[in-house]
Scaffold this motif. Structure first.
Motif, short mmCIF file in Angstrom:
data_model
loop_
_atom_site.label_atom_id
_atom_site.label_comp_id
_atom_site.label_asym_id
_atom_site.label_seq_id
_atom_site.Cartn_x
_atom_site.Cartn_y
_atom_site.Cartn_z
N ALA A 39 0.82 -1.21 0.00
CA ALA A 39 0.00 0.00 0.00
C ALA A 39 0.86 1.25 0.00
N ALA A 40 1.94 1.24 0.74
CA ALA A 40 2.79 2.42 0.85
C ALA A 40 3.41 2.81 -0.48
N PHE A 41 3.63 1.82 -1.35
CA PHE A 41 4.26 2.11 -2.63
C PHE A 41 3.27 2.02 -3.79
N GLY A 42 1.98 1.99 -3.49
CA GLY A 42 0.97 1.98 -4.53
C GLY A 42 0.92 0.71 -5.34
N CYS A 43 1.29 -0.42 -4.72
CA CYS A 43 1.39 -1.68 -5.45
C CYS A 43 0.39 -2.72 -4.95
N ALA A 44 -0.68 -2.28 -4.34
CA ALA A 44 -1.64 -3.23 -3.78
C ALA A 44 -2.40 -4.00 -4.85
N GLY A 45 -2.31 -3.56 -6.10
CA GLY A 45 -3.05 -4.23 -7.17
C GLY A 45 -2.46 -5.53 -7.63
N GLY A 46 -1.24 -5.87 -7.20
CA GLY A 46 -0.64 -7.14 -7.56
C GLY A 46 0.37 -7.04 -8.68
N PHE A 47 0.90 -8.20 -9.09
CA PHE A 47 2.04 -8.24 -10.01
C PHE A 47 1.86 -9.26 -11.12
N SER A 48 0.63 -9.47 -11.57
CA SER A 48 0.41 -10.48 -12.61
C SER A 48 0.71 -9.99 -14.01
N ALA A 49 1.00 -8.69 -14.17
CA ALA A 49 1.32 -8.13 -15.48
C ALA A 49 2.82 -7.86 -15.58
#
Length: 326
Positions: free
Chosen positions: A208-218
């Motif tokens: 959340a702190a780095f704006g990456c809560a959406g995941g890494f599937s791409a």
């Protein structure tokens, strides 16, 4: 083993060790480089430990439904209880159990660590996620820190004149911490592969702190995410863990220290590679070529890598920066 040890080791036990060494050579893509540097008896014991641990990992990563995986893990725990109680005979049909039982008779291996490994794999099977680093640390200590402590039972602490008992007693802490460093490196390396399988290991508050809560599937992070910042933050955390864990090396004999320096040195180089180009973990699996792994192993045996890595300072990032206007 040396000639004397070979003469007194029953053929079924030698065959069981041979099976475990084959498993290790074929599947331990990084650890095998270090294990090869050990004297025969320790190398065989480490192969038995790896083969049992690999069996547990394969259950967690396999295609079975969660309930079936839990049943298989319960079976592995029951087998471990038999090993611990001395109930596994040399003619048992399971070569991994035979080898592990013999290794446990030869070395003071804290077999309870394998129960911790099973506990960690159960976390995977049950889809556990981690809100904070403290939460993830529990998982890492189960699946990797425990392996460090188990391995230390085989390596032993070298008896060096002038070494305090207190310093030697810290060896298990250093081995545990080095395991954490390796596991966090694994998590970063496998970020996209894990995401595609529905697994997210990094702490939710870091994401959340780095704006990456959406995941890494791409293959590319969201345009408003500070993915580079996230990876480098976790790299600094792993570097600090390596810095603490490498304090184990001077406490080991030369061959055991070379083994650890080689195994950990490979992962440290992986971490350095990730730090230079964080985005590559989304494009594919990060690895080192075989020739570089062999080079690290040779340096470990010569003591060169050990002297180099133990001089690196450890600076642990206490907290992540607060992002604004996301």
């Amino acid at each position: 083993m040396n000639a004397t040890a070979t003469a007194i080791t029953p053929p079924p036990v030698l065959a069981a060790y041979g099976y475990c060494e084959t498993v290790t050579g074929q599947q331990a893509r990084n650890f095998a480089y270090g294990i090869r540097l050990l004297p025969p008896e320790k190398r065989q014991a480490m192969s038995a430990l790896y083969a049992f641990s690999r069996r547990i990992d394969d259950i967690g990563d396999g295609p079975l439904e969660p309930a079936a995986k839990e049943a298989r893990l319960a079976g592995a725990r029951a087998l471990l209880a038999r090993v611990r109680s001395g109930a596994v005979e040399d003619d048992d049909t399971d070569p991994v159990a035979v080898a592990l039982a013999d290794a446990a008779r030869r070395f003071p291996i804290p077999l309870g660590g394998l129960d911790e490994v099973i506990d960690g794999v159960l976390m995977d099977v049950r889809g556990q996620t981690y809100a904070t680093w403290d939460d993830l640390e529990v998982y890492c200590r189960c699946v990797a820190g425990a392996i460090g402590r188990l391995s230390l039972g085989i390596f032993g602490v070298a008896d060096v004149p002038g070494r305090s008992a207190r310093e030697a007693a810290r060896a298990a802490d250093y081995a545990d911490t080095l395991g954490l460093a390796l596991q966090l490196t694994n998590i970063l390396r496998d970020l996209r592969e894990d995401a595609e399988e529905g697994r997210v290991y990094l702490p939710a508050d870091d994401l959340a702190a780095f704006g990456c809560a959406g995941g890494f599937s791409a293959p590319e992070p969201p345009p408003d995410a500070d993915f580079t910042g996230l990876v480098r933050f976790e790299v600094r955390r792993a570097q600090a863990l390596f810095g603490e864990g490498f304090r184990l090396l001077p406490l080991l004999d030369r061959r055991s220290g070379a083994c650890v320096a080689a195994m950990a040195g490979i992962y440290r180089r992986l971490l350095d590679r990730i730090a230079r180009d964080p985005g590559q973990v989304l494009r594919g699996r990060v690895s080192l070529p075989g020739r570089e792994k062999a080079f690290v192993a040779v340096r470990g045996l010569s003591g060169l890598d050990a002297r180099h890595i133990t001089r690196r300072p450890a600076r642990y990032p206490a907290r992540h920066p607060v992002r604004r206007n996301l």
